[in-house]
Design a protein around this motif. Sequence first.
Motif: not given
Ligand SMILES: CC(C)(COP(=O)(O)OP(=O)(O)OC[C@H]1O[C@@H](n2cnc3c(N)ncnc32)[C@H](O)[C@@H]1OP(=O)(O)O)[C@@H](O)C(=O)NCCC(=O)NCCS
Length: 136
Positions: A21-25, A78-87, A107-109, A111-113, A117-119, A121-123
Amino acid sequence: MTEIGPLAPDEAPAAAALWAEAGLVRAWNDPHADIAAALACPTATILAARDGARLTGTIMAGYDGHRGWLYYVAVADDRRGTGLGRALVEAAEHWLAAQGTRVIRLMVRAENDAVTGFYAALGYEGSDMLVMGKRL
Ligand SMILES: CC(C)(COP(=O)(O)OP(=O)(O)OC[C@H]1O[C@@H](n2cnc3c(N)ncnc32)[C@H](O)[C@@H]1OP(=O)(O)O)[C@@H](O)C(=O)NCCC(=O)NCCS
């Protein structure tokens, strides 16, 4: 309430479905084989986020004796954007630190750049290294 802990072997089908579902396979990566190999490896783990019986997120972490690596970072749509990825990333960082690593890479593919921004945000910072590989 969300709880994060090691993936149980019987949760493998749910994890594989989440990764699809997340496009990782990818065709060349059998998710069930990847799960079995990680669960059997003493320096790897898969952490799962659960709401009750429902799997809502995963992360795979492995320590190679030098660096820690992250894979299969996924949160249900439906759980994205709630801090779960960070946790999940922070839980994996704690697990890897306990193994002895002080450097984490992932590693980030290309095509998934959008996910960089997510990473960031996590440093996590980008690097200009070229990743090379070989299949055995
Ligand atoms: C990437 C993924 C895991 C993020 O999970 P999430 O639960 O939505 O992320 P969070 O809600 O914990 O976000 C954490 C921080 O990242 C930021 N963030 C999340 N997605 C972002 C994006 N696409 N671009 C920029 N910032 C982003 C959030 O704003 C948040 O910032 P903050 O803590 O400073 O407010 C989720 O979008 C996902 O499953 N994507 C599909 C699978 C994928 O591509 N995985 C990565 C493979 S390398």
